[in-house]
Write an enzyme that holds these catalytic residues in place. Structure first.
Site, PDB file in Angstrom:
ATOM      1  N   ARG A  12      41.076  37.113  49.548  1.00 46.40           N
ATOM      2  CA  ARG A  12      40.036  37.019  50.181  1.00 46.40           C
ATOM      3  C   ARG A  12      39.252  35.633  50.218  1.00 46.40           C
ATOM      4  O   ARG A  12      39.977  35.198  49.225  1.00 46.40           O
ATOM      5  CB  ARG A  12      38.637  38.250  48.770  1.00 46.40           C
ATOM      6  N   ASP A 149      36.999  39.938  43.003  1.00 48.12           N
ATOM      7  CA  ASP A 149      38.168  39.706  43.444  1.00 48.12           C
ATOM      8  C   ASP A 149      38.607  41.489  44.151  1.00 48.12           C
ATOM      9  O   ASP A 149      39.111  41.950  44.928  1.00 48.12           O
ATOM     10  CB  ASP A 149      39.364  39.125  42.828  1.00 48.12           C
TER      11      ASP A 149
HETATM   12  C1  GLA Z   1      38.832  33.945  39.829  1.00 48.29           C
HETATM   13  C2  GLA Z   1      37.861  35.502  39.309  1.00 48.29           C
HETATM   14  C3  GLA Z   1      36.713  36.046  39.606  1.00 48.29           C
HETATM   15  C4  GLA Z   1      35.718  35.168  39.055  1.00 48.29           C
HETATM   16  C5  GLA Z   1      36.150  33.921  40.008  1.00 48.29           C
HETATM   17  C6  GLA Z   1      35.077  33.093  39.963  1.00 48.29           C
HETATM   18  O1  GLA Z   1      38.849  34.511  41.184  1.00 48.29           O
HETATM   19  O2  GLA Z   1      39.428  35.985  39.288  1.00 48.29           O
HETATM   20  O3  GLA Z   1      36.386  37.499  38.663  1.00 48.29           O
HETATM   21  O4  GLA Z   1      35.430  35.094  38.350  1.00 48.29           O
HETATM   22  O5  GLA Z   1      37.810  33.791  39.657  1.00 48.29           O
HETATM   23  O6  GLA Z   1      33.999  33.646  40.184  1.00 48.29           O
END
Ligand code: GLA
Length: 334
Positions: A12, A149
């Site tokens: 993603r 994510d």
């Molecule tokens: C990482 C974490 C997510 C989110 C992002 C920042 O990707 O896994 O949960 O907090 O950082 O937006």
């Protein structure tokens, strides 16, 4: 009917809304056309996986006790999922391949967790799948990540970004306009374990002790926080939630100039208020934004390195690669 399966989960990229998920805020990520695939069969009494990218295979006896001590390291994500699945974990033998760059902030670990959950027998909704994978990540890596994510990967919709309310887990699919390129550019490898990620989560908790849930707070509420660092962290979160709302409106209206401006403002807030950017990432964003045809760019994901994301008129730049949103994770059984 055999026990053969192919489980695949995309990576993603987050268009806007970073470091808002773990306080129940808003995010707007999309899946990308890169996948982690586990192909194998249900057999034996344990989990046995090889990987095209890792020298050492993973062998995990069931039931799993402590995922965070499994070696080699990549097996911890699979073990975390197996531990969460508990008695319903299916023993499997299989092979893992991925086209998601690892350690680049494109959720390679979340994709492995989600693909593993499907391979190991998970059944249920995308939200349940995401929550299980998130708990697995906590157990495997100790990083207190939010839900963005795993939920984006589980619930992805082709050609759409997902506006996610991280408190209710309500998802609105927002079409990505056809007249724009979404560009991802790699800047530097990073890992969130051992980074200041957990410290930021704690700083947000501190802010919430003072002014209540950040998702409901205003900038006037933020102004009364005495500690200047906690105040800056809260200012980022509160302003970022509003930018996500505004960005979704702009995207739906095909107002790419506004969408791009919001991305730049988001980057500045992550750089100055949240302090999760780096000089190399700032320079990459600056150069990207100076490229004719680019509407805006920002750091994406957890930060401390990783990738930047940009919106640009089609064909504007060859720096980075154009990504397309794809459907979320799935398993085929034959
Ligand atoms: C990482 C974490 C997510 C989110 C992002 C920042 O990707 O896994 O949960 O907090 O950082 O937006």
């Amino acid at each position: 009917m055999t026990n053969h399966f192919v489980a695949r989960a995309p990576g993603r990229v987050n268009l806007i809304g970073d470091h808002t998920d773990y306080t129940g805020g808003l995010v707007l990520p999309m899946t990308i056309d890169r996948w982690t695939v586990i192909e194998g069969s249900r057999s034996g009494g344990a989990i046995a996986l090889t990987s095209a990218d890792e020298p050492h295979p993973v062998g995990i006896a069931l039931p799993v006790d402590n995922p965070s001590t499994v070696e080699p390291h990549w097996g911890r994500y699979v073990a975390g999922v197996a531990a969460e699945l508990g008695a319903t974990t299916m023993p499997i033998r299989g092979h893992v391949t991925t086209t998601i760059p690892v350690g680049a902030g494109l959720s390679s670990s979340a994709a492995l967790e989600v693909a593993a959950a499907l391979a190991l027998g998970f059944e249920g909704t995308a939200a349940d799948l995401a929550q299980l994978a998130r708990r697995a990540e906590h157990r495997a890596s100790g990083v207190p990540c939010g839900i963005m994510d795993q939920l984006c990967i589980a619930a992805g919709v082709a050609d759409h970004a997902l506006l996610i309310d991280c408190r209710t887990l309500e998802i609105e699919a927002v079409p990505v306009p056809h007249n724009v390129d979404v560009i991802v550019q790699f800047v530097a490898h990073r890992t969130l374990a051992g980074s200041e990620y957990a410290q930021r989560v704690a700083e947000c908790q501190r802010a919430e002790q003072l002014i209540g849930p950040l998702r409901l707070a205003t900038l006037a509420d933020v102004a009364i926080i005495g500690d200047p660092i906690v105040q800056r962290r809260a200012r980022h979160v509160v302003s970022e939630n509003q930018r996500v709302r505004d960005f979704a409106v702009a995207l739906r209206a095909n107002d790419l100039a506004t969408a791009g401006r919001l991305m730049i403002e988001s980057h500045h807030s992550l750089r100055d208020n949240y302090e999760t950017s780096t000089p190399a990432v700032n320079e990459a964003v600056r150069q990207m934004c100076a490229t004719p045809g680019v509407y805006g760019a920002r750091i994406t994901g957890g930060g401390f390195g990783g990738c930047i994301v940009a919106l640009a008129a089609p064909g504007s730049t060859t720096t980075g690669w154009v990504v397309r949103a794809v459907d979320g994770a799935a398993i085929d059984r034959t």
